[in-house]
Motif scaffolding. Structure first.
Motif, short mmCIF file in Angstrom:
data_model
loop_
_atom_site.label_atom_id
_atom_site.label_comp_id
_atom_site.label_asym_id
_atom_site.label_seq_id
_atom_site.Cartn_x
_atom_site.Cartn_y
_atom_site.Cartn_z
N MET A 162 -3.40 -11.88 2.44
CA MET A 162 -2.82 -10.87 3.32
C MET A 162 -3.89 -10.38 4.28
N VAL A 163 -3.51 -10.11 5.52
CA VAL A 163 -4.41 -9.53 6.52
C VAL A 163 -3.73 -8.27 7.06
N GLY A 164 -4.36 -7.11 6.88
CA GLY A 164 -3.75 -5.86 7.33
C GLY A 164 -4.79 -4.78 7.50
N ASP A 165 -4.34 -3.60 7.93
CA ASP A 165 -5.30 -2.53 8.25
C ASP A 165 -5.14 -1.27 7.42
N ARG A 166 -4.06 -1.13 6.66
CA ARG A 166 -3.80 0.12 5.96
C ARG A 166 -3.70 -0.10 4.45
N SER A 167 -3.78 1.01 3.72
CA SER A 167 -3.74 0.94 2.26
C SER A 167 -2.42 0.36 1.77
N HIS A 168 -1.31 0.62 2.51
CA HIS A 168 -0.03 0.10 2.03
C HIS A 168 0.03 -1.42 2.15
N ASP A 169 -0.75 -2.01 3.07
CA ASP A 169 -0.86 -3.48 3.12
C ASP A 169 -1.55 -3.99 1.85
N ILE A 170 -2.65 -3.35 1.51
CA ILE A 170 -3.45 -3.77 0.35
C ILE A 170 -2.67 -3.57 -0.94
N GLU A 171 -2.03 -2.42 -1.07
CA GLU A 171 -1.29 -2.11 -2.29
C GLU A 171 -0.03 -2.97 -2.41
N GLY A 172 0.66 -3.18 -1.28
CA GLY A 172 1.87 -4.01 -1.32
C GLY A 172 1.56 -5.44 -1.70
N ALA A 173 0.47 -5.98 -1.16
CA ALA A 173 0.07 -7.35 -1.52
C ALA A 173 -0.37 -7.43 -2.97
N ALA A 174 -1.09 -6.41 -3.43
CA ALA A 174 -1.59 -6.42 -4.82
C ALA A 174 -0.45 -6.44 -5.83
N GLU A 175 0.70 -5.84 -5.46
CA GLU A 175 1.85 -5.88 -6.37
C GLU A 175 2.32 -7.31 -6.62
N HIS A 176 1.97 -8.21 -5.72
CA HIS A 176 2.34 -9.62 -5.86
C HIS A 176 1.14 -10.49 -6.25
N GLY A 177 0.03 -9.84 -6.60
CA GLY A 177 -1.15 -10.58 -7.01
C GLY A 177 -1.88 -11.25 -5.86
N ILE A 178 -1.74 -10.70 -4.65
CA ILE A 178 -2.31 -11.29 -3.44
C ILE A 178 -3.47 -10.42 -2.94
N ASP A 179 -4.58 -11.05 -2.62
CA ASP A 179 -5.72 -10.33 -2.05
C ASP A 179 -5.49 -10.03 -0.57
N THR A 180 -6.18 -9.00 -0.09
CA THR A 180 -6.06 -8.59 1.31
C THR A 180 -7.42 -8.53 1.98
N VAL A 181 -7.47 -8.98 3.23
CA VAL A 181 -8.60 -8.72 4.11
C VAL A 181 -8.20 -7.55 5.01
N ALA A 182 -8.95 -6.46 4.94
CA ALA A 182 -8.67 -5.31 5.80
C ALA A 182 -9.36 -5.50 7.14
N VAL A 183 -8.67 -5.13 8.23
CA VAL A 183 -9.26 -5.24 9.56
C VAL A 183 -9.60 -3.85 10.08
N ALA A 184 -10.84 -3.70 10.55
CA ALA A 184 -11.35 -2.38 10.90
C ALA A 184 -10.96 -1.91 12.29
N TRP A 185 -10.30 -2.79 13.08
CA TRP A 185 -9.89 -2.37 14.43
C TRP A 185 -8.52 -1.70 14.42
#
Length: 218
Positions: A162-185
């Motif tokens: 997953m590629v996203g910028d907010r905590s809900h991206d990270i948390e939503g992906a984690a519910e499916h066992g998927i890692d996230t790269v956060a983007v700082a822009w």
């Protein structure tokens, strides 16, 4: 198959100006006081009704507000956005390298399609995963579930990033066992990014992180 799930607002598209104007319009229509600028600077990402509830609105008023906001967006608010520099070229390179690209956005599907098409992203995306404007698929986890289920991508989660910028991206992906790269822009904060697998500070940085991820998968 190597699959990238891409957030839209704050990752591909700088939509904050339009979202803020729609948000303020909604509050004015509801005769609700405006929060401070710090709050308004971080409203992009979660479903609008969630943001309205966080101000203290009742569920019924938040739903009324969502309707006002969506009508504002339909009347042209969706167009008040631009692509982040470098991201369209990056998607082109990813496609040429054989990656499968899908969006996973809390933005309404029709609005996501309009802005991604106008900015040139849509032709490079294999599946448009988005929220329903009037339906139960509103939160990021539900959108990701929709993307995976519709495409039969119930694969090893190491095949998906997953590629996203907010905590809900990270948390939503984690519910499916998927890692996230956060983007700082985007519109998140370092506190939000801390729970991501990695943080990218530029599109070039993101390209390198994805390259490393692909290399670890052989």
């Amino acid at each position: 198959m190597s699959i990238l799930l891409l957030d839209v607002d704050g990752t591909l598209i700088d939509s904050l100006p339009g979202i803020q104007r729609g948000f303020r319009h909604t509050l004015d229509q509801l005769d609700w006081p405006h929060p401070d600028q710090e709050f308004t600077d971080h409203i992009a990402g979660p479903p609008m009704e969630t943001t309205l509830r966080s101000l203290g609105m009742s569920p019924a008023m938040a739903q009324e507000g969502l309707g006002i906001y969506l009508e504002y967006t339909r009347r042209g608010g969706w167009a008040d956005a631009t692509s982040f520099p470098g991201m369209l070229d990056l998607l082109r390179r990813w496609k040429s390298e054989g990656l499968t690209l899908a969006t996973a956005t809390s933005k309404g599907e029709a609005f996501a399609r309009l802005i991604l098409e106008r900015e040139g992203f849509l032709e490079h995306i294999d599946f448009l995963g988005a929220a329903q404007e009037d339906g139960p698929r509103r939160h990021k986890s539900a959108v990701i579930d929709h993307v995976l289920s519709t495409n039969g991508w119930r694969v090893d989660t190491s095949d998906i990033l997953m590629v996203g910028d907010r905590s809900h991206d990270i948390e939503g992906a984690a519910e499916h066992g998927i890692d996230t790269v956060a983007v700082a822009w985007g519109y998140g904060t370092p506190v939000e990014w801390a729970s991501a697998a990695r943080t990218a500070h530029t599109p070039e940085d993101l390209e390198g992180i994805v390259h490393d991820w692909l290399a670890t998968r052989g």
